[in-house]
Write a protein that holds these residues in place. Structure first.
Motif, PDB file in Angstrom:
ATOM      1  N   LYS A  71       0.656  -1.468   0.194  1.00 18.35           N
ATOM      2  CA  LYS A  71      -0.220   0.007  -0.034  1.00 18.35           C
ATOM      3  C   LYS A  71       0.914   1.387   0.041  1.00 18.35           C
ATOM      4  O   LYS A  71       0.721   2.285  -0.810  1.00 18.35           O
ATOM      5  CB  LYS A  71      -1.008  -0.073   1.367  1.00 18.35           C
ATOM      6  N   THR A  72       2.071   1.522   0.548  1.00 18.03           N
ATOM      7  CA  THR A  72       2.896   2.329   0.650  1.00 18.03           C
ATOM      8  C   THR A  72       3.521   2.547  -0.558  1.00 18.03           C
ATOM      9  O   THR A  72       3.848   3.897  -0.948  1.00 18.03           O
ATOM     10  CB  THR A  72       3.970   2.143   1.959  1.00 18.03           C
ATOM     11  N   LEU A  73       3.841   1.440  -0.962  1.00 17.60           N
ATOM     12  CA  LEU A  73       4.765   1.574  -2.487  1.00 17.60           C
ATOM     13  C   LEU A  73       3.409   2.371  -3.458  1.00 17.60           C
ATOM     14  O   LEU A  73       4.144   3.112  -4.511  1.00 17.60           O
ATOM     15  CB  LEU A  73       5.460   0.345  -3.012  1.00 17.60           C
ATOM     16  N   GLN A  74       2.228   1.752  -3.468  1.00 19.23           N
ATOM     17  CA  GLN A  74       1.395   2.300  -4.354  1.00 19.23           C
ATOM     18  C   GLN A  74       1.264   3.587  -4.241  1.00 19.23           C
ATOM     19  O   GLN A  74       1.000   4.566  -5.071  1.00 19.23           O
ATOM     20  CB  GLN A  74       0.077   1.750  -4.045  1.00 19.23           C
ATOM     21  N   GLU A  75       1.347   4.159  -2.762  1.00 20.96           N
ATOM     22  CA  GLU A  75       1.082   5.621  -2.518  1.00 20.96           C
ATOM     23  C   GLU A  75       2.250   6.397  -3.026  1.00 20.96           C
ATOM     24  O   GLU A  75       2.019   7.396  -3.835  1.00 20.96           O
ATOM     25  CB  GLU A  75       0.550   6.010  -1.117  1.00 20.96           C
ATOM     26  N   TYR A  76       3.380   5.960  -2.829  1.00 21.22           N
ATOM     27  CA  TYR A  76       4.539   6.318  -3.604  1.00 21.22           C
ATOM     28  C   TYR A  76       4.604   6.864  -4.968  1.00 21.22           C
ATOM     29  O   TYR A  76       4.734   7.833  -5.474  1.00 21.22           O
ATOM     30  CB  TYR A  76       5.956   5.903  -2.867  1.00 21.22           C
ATOM     31  N   SER A  77       4.256   5.723  -5.512  1.00 17.26           N
ATOM     32  CA  SER A  77       3.958   5.761  -7.095  1.00 17.26           C
ATOM     33  C   SER A  77       3.070   6.551  -7.591  1.00 17.26           C
ATOM     34  O   SER A  77       3.277   7.375  -8.536  1.00 17.26           O
ATOM     35  CB  SER A  77       3.471   4.236  -7.517  1.00 17.26           C
ATOM     36  N   HIS A  78       1.911   6.691  -6.683  1.00 17.78           N
ATOM     37  CA  HIS A  78       0.917   7.705  -7.201  1.00 17.78           C
ATOM     38  C   HIS A  78       1.481   9.317  -6.963  1.00 17.78           C
ATOM     39  O   HIS A  78       1.331   9.958  -7.865  1.00 17.78           O
ATOM     40  CB  HIS A  78      -0.502   7.426  -6.127  1.00 17.78           C
ATOM     41  N   CYS A  79       2.340   9.459  -5.742  1.00 12.00           N
ATOM     42  CA  CYS A  79       2.687  10.780  -5.662  1.00 12.00           C
ATOM     43  C   CYS A  79       3.718  11.114  -6.798  1.00 12.00           C
ATOM     44  O   CYS A  79       3.833  12.020  -7.250  1.00 12.00           O
ATOM     45  CB  CYS A  79       3.302  10.871  -4.285  1.00 12.00           C
ATOM     46  N   GLU A  80       4.667   9.810  -7.203  1.00  8.77           N
ATOM     47  CA  GLU A  80       5.716  10.230  -8.193  1.00  8.77           C
ATOM     48  C   GLU A  80       4.906  10.511  -9.519  1.00  8.77           C
ATOM     49  O   GLU A  80       5.603  11.402 -10.138  1.00  8.77           O
ATOM     50  CB  GLU A  80       6.588   8.760  -8.225  1.00  8.77           C
ATOM     51  N   ARG A  81       3.856   9.938  -9.695  1.00  7.12           N
ATOM     52  CA  ARG A  81       2.963  10.219 -11.148  1.00  7.12           C
ATOM     53  C   ARG A  81       2.607  11.752 -10.905  1.00  7.12           C
ATOM     54  O   ARG A  81       2.622  12.449 -12.097  1.00  7.12           O
ATOM     55  CB  ARG A  81       2.002   9.194 -11.242  1.00  7.12           C
ATOM     56  N   LEU A  82       2.089  12.024  -9.838  1.00  2.00           N
ATOM     57  CA  LEU A  82       1.531  13.502  -9.738  1.00  2.00           C
ATOM     58  C   LEU A  82       2.748  14.480  -9.783  1.00  2.00           C
ATOM     59  O   LEU A  82       2.518  15.470 -10.518  1.00  2.00           O
ATOM     60  CB  LEU A  82       0.788  13.515  -8.382  1.00  2.00           C
ATOM     61  N   LEU A  83       3.705  14.349  -9.312  1.00  2.49           N
ATOM     62  CA  LEU A  83       4.932  14.972  -9.478  1.00  2.49           C
ATOM     63  C   LEU A  83       5.574  15.066 -10.739  1.00  2.49           C
ATOM     64  O   LEU A  83       5.752  16.169 -11.329  1.00  2.49           O
ATOM     65  CB  LEU A  83       6.005  14.422  -8.574  1.00  2.49           C
ATOM     66  N   CYS A  84       5.511  14.072 -11.736  1.00  2.00           N
ATOM     67  CA  CYS A  84       5.810  14.179 -12.879  1.00  2.00           C
ATOM     68  C   CYS A  84       4.706  14.838 -13.855  1.00  2.00           C
ATOM     69  O   CYS A  84       5.323  15.570 -14.660  1.00  2.00           O
ATOM     70  CB  CYS A  84       5.979  12.579 -13.653  1.00  2.00           C
ATOM     71  N   ASP A  85       3.551  14.773 -13.524  1.00  2.00           N
ATOM     72  CA  ASP A  85       2.711  15.612 -14.306  1.00  2.00           C
ATOM     73  C   ASP A  85       2.804  17.108 -13.797  1.00  2.00           C
ATOM     74  O   ASP A  85       2.858  17.917 -14.800  1.00  2.00           O
ATOM     75  CB  ASP A  85       1.297  15.071 -13.714  1.00  2.00           C
ATOM     76  N   ILE A  86       3.014  17.157 -12.597  1.00  2.00           N
ATOM     77  CA  ILE A  86       3.269  18.794 -12.303  1.00  2.00           C
ATOM     78  C   ILE A  86       4.321  19.355 -13.023  1.00  2.00           C
ATOM     79  O   ILE A  86       4.543  20.438 -13.545  1.00  2.00           O
ATOM     80  CB  ILE A  86       3.208  19.114 -10.601  1.00  2.00           C
ATOM     81  N   LEU A  87       5.476  18.569 -13.145  1.00  2.41           N
ATOM     82  CA  LEU A  87       6.895  18.955 -13.545  1.00  2.41           C
ATOM     83  C   LEU A  87       6.476  19.119 -15.212  1.00  2.41           C
ATOM     84  O   LEU A  87       7.215  20.070 -15.916  1.00  2.41           O
ATOM     85  CB  LEU A  87       7.825  17.913 -13.396  1.00  2.41           C
ATOM     86  N   GLU A  88       6.085  18.185 -15.704  1.00  3.44           N
ATOM     87  CA  GLU A  88       5.482  18.450 -17.143  1.00  3.44           C
ATOM     88  C   GLU A  88       4.763  19.876 -17.343  1.00  3.44           C
ATOM     89  O   GLU A  88       4.854  20.394 -18.251  1.00  3.44           O
ATOM     90  CB  GLU A  88       4.883  17.165 -17.813  1.00  3.44           C
ATOM     91  N   ASP A  89       3.792  20.162 -16.725  1.00 10.15           N
ATOM     92  CA  ASP A  89       3.034  21.038 -16.909  1.00 10.15           C
ATOM     93  C   ASP A  89       3.912  22.449 -16.632  1.00 10.15           C
ATOM     94  O   ASP A  89       3.698  23.464 -17.286  1.00 10.15           O
ATOM     95  CB  ASP A  89       1.963  21.381 -15.696  1.00 10.15           C
ATOM     96  N   ILE A  90       4.836  22.229 -15.579  1.00  9.78           N
ATOM     97  CA  ILE A  90       5.760  23.569 -15.672  1.00  9.78           C
ATOM     98  C   ILE A  90       6.692  23.925 -16.551  1.00  9.78           C
ATOM     99  O   ILE A  90       6.770  24.847 -16.971  1.00  9.78           O
ATOM    100  CB  ILE A  90       6.513  23.360 -14.041  1.00  9.78           C
ATOM    101  N   GLU A  91       7.205  22.670 -17.073  1.00 12.46           N
ATOM    102  CA  GLU A  91       8.158  22.786 -18.299  1.00 12.46           C
ATOM    103  C   GLU A  91       7.206  23.446 -19.559  1.00 12.46           C
ATOM    104  O   GLU A  91       7.601  24.127 -20.241  1.00 12.46           O
ATOM    105  CB  GLU A  91       8.490  21.419 -18.624  1.00 12.46           C
ATOM    106  N   LYS A  92       6.098  23.014 -19.834  1.00 15.88           N
ATOM    107  CA  LYS A  92       5.351  23.646 -20.901  1.00 15.88           C
ATOM    108  C   LYS A  92       4.808  24.992 -20.593  1.00 15.88           C
ATOM    109  O   LYS A  92       5.034  25.663 -21.408  1.00 15.88           O
ATOM    110  CB  LYS A  92       3.705  22.712 -20.888  1.00 15.88           C
ATOM    111  N   ALA A  93       4.535  25.434 -19.364  1.00 12.40           N
ATOM    112  CA  ALA A  93       4.352  26.901 -19.069  1.00 12.40           C
ATOM    113  C   ALA A  93       5.454  27.691 -19.412  1.00 12.40           C
ATOM    114  O   ALA A  93       5.407  28.858 -19.435  1.00 12.40           O
ATOM    115  CB  ALA A  93       3.898  26.922 -17.519  1.00 12.40           C
ATOM    116  N   VAL A  94       6.966  27.172 -19.106  1.00 18.39           N
ATOM    117  CA  VAL A  94       7.980  27.934 -19.133  1.00 18.39           C
ATOM    118  C   VAL A  94       8.533  28.123 -20.398  1.00 18.39           C
ATOM    119  O   VAL A  94       8.452  27.856 -21.683  1.00 18.39           O
ATOM    120  CB  VAL A  94       9.103  27.355 -18.256  1.00 18.39           C
TER     121      VAL A  94
END
Length: 94
Positions: A71-94
Protein backbone atom coordinates in the motif's frame (compact mmCIF):
# COMPACT_ATOMS: atom_id res chain seq x y z
CA UNK A 1 19.05 -18.71 -17.57
CA UNK A 2 19.90 -18.61 -13.86
CA UNK A 3 21.65 -21.52 -12.26
CA UNK A 4 19.51 -23.45 -9.78
CA UNK A 5 20.87 -24.34 -6.36
CA UNK A 6 19.46 -26.28 -3.44
CA UNK A 7 19.24 -24.56 -0.09
CA UNK A 8 18.70 -26.33 3.21
CA UNK A 9 16.80 -24.23 5.70
CA UNK A 10 15.60 -24.89 9.21
CA UNK A 11 12.23 -23.13 9.36
CA UNK A 12 10.06 -23.12 12.45
CA UNK A 13 11.67 -26.23 13.88
CA UNK A 14 11.58 -28.21 10.61
CA UNK A 15 14.15 -28.79 7.89
CA UNK A 16 13.43 -27.99 4.26
CA UNK A 17 15.39 -28.47 1.04
CA UNK A 18 14.37 -25.82 -1.46
CA UNK A 19 15.46 -25.01 -4.99
CA UNK A 20 16.16 -21.43 -5.93
CA UNK A 21 18.38 -19.44 -8.23
CA UNK A 22 21.85 -18.29 -7.24
CA UNK A 23 20.61 -14.69 -7.38
CA UNK A 24 17.71 -15.37 -4.99
CA UNK A 25 19.55 -17.65 -2.55
CA UNK A 26 20.53 -14.90 -0.11
CA UNK A 27 17.00 -13.47 -0.16
CA UNK A 28 15.53 -16.90 0.57
CA UNK A 29 17.93 -17.41 3.45
CA UNK A 30 17.10 -13.96 4.83
CA UNK A 31 13.37 -14.70 4.52
CA UNK A 32 13.89 -17.92 6.47
CA UNK A 33 15.81 -16.05 9.14
CA UNK A 34 13.03 -13.46 9.43
CA UNK A 35 10.40 -16.20 9.66
CA UNK A 36 12.31 -17.92 12.45
CA UNK A 37 12.82 -14.64 14.32
CA UNK A 38 9.10 -13.84 14.12
CA UNK A 39 8.21 -17.34 15.28
CA UNK A 40 10.56 -17.09 18.27
CA UNK A 41 9.16 -13.64 19.09
CA UNK A 42 5.63 -15.06 19.14
CA UNK A 43 6.82 -18.10 21.10
CA UNK A 44 8.26 -15.81 23.81
CA UNK A 45 5.07 -13.72 23.96
CA UNK A 46 2.72 -16.73 24.09
CA UNK A 47 4.64 -19.82 25.22
CA UNK A 48 1.51 -21.89 25.86
CA UNK A 49 -0.12 -21.44 22.45
CA UNK A 50 -0.14 -24.47 20.15
CA UNK A 51 2.59 -24.66 17.53
CA UNK A 52 0.15 -24.58 14.59
CA UNK A 53 -1.62 -21.51 15.94
CA UNK A 54 1.70 -19.71 16.35
CA UNK A 55 2.61 -20.50 12.75
CA UNK A 56 -0.71 -19.05 11.57
CA UNK A 57 -0.23 -15.94 13.70
CA UNK A 58 3.26 -15.41 12.26
CA UNK A 59 1.98 -15.91 8.71
CA UNK A 60 -0.82 -13.44 9.34
CA UNK A 61 1.52 -10.79 10.75
CA UNK A 62 4.02 -11.17 7.89
CA UNK A 63 1.21 -11.01 5.33
CA UNK A 64 -0.14 -7.90 7.01
CA UNK A 65 3.33 -6.31 6.80
CA UNK A 66 3.56 -7.17 3.08
CA UNK A 67 0.14 -5.63 2.42
CA UNK A 68 1.08 -2.50 4.34
CA UNK A 69 4.34 -2.13 2.39
CA UNK A 70 2.52 -2.70 -0.89
CA UNK A 71 0.00 0.00 0.00
CA UNK A 72 2.84 2.39 0.86
CA UNK A 73 4.60 1.65 -2.43
CA UNK A 74 1.38 2.28 -4.34
CA UNK A 75 0.98 5.61 -2.55
CA UNK A 76 4.57 6.58 -3.41
CA UNK A 77 4.01 5.57 -7.01
CA UNK A 78 0.88 7.70 -7.15
CA UNK A 79 2.78 10.68 -5.69
CA UNK A 80 5.60 10.16 -8.19
CA UNK A 81 3.12 10.23 -11.08
CA UNK A 82 1.55 13.42 -9.72
CA UNK A 83 4.95 15.07 -9.39
CA UNK A 84 5.86 14.08 -12.95
CA UNK A 85 2.60 15.58 -14.20
CA UNK A 86 3.28 18.79 -12.28
CA UNK A 87 6.82 18.99 -13.67
CA UNK A 88 5.53 18.46 -17.20
CA UNK A 89 2.99 21.25 -16.68
CA UNK A 90 5.72 23.57 -15.40
CA UNK A 91 8.00 22.76 -18.33
CA UNK A 92 5.17 23.47 -20.79
CA UNK A 93 4.43 26.79 -19.06
CA UNK A 94 8.06 27.91 -19.16
Amino acid sequence: MSELVTVELRLIEQSFRLSTTVEKKADLERAGQLLNEKFQEFRRKAPNIEHNKLVIMVALELTQEVLSMNKTLQEYSHCERLLCDILEDIEKAV
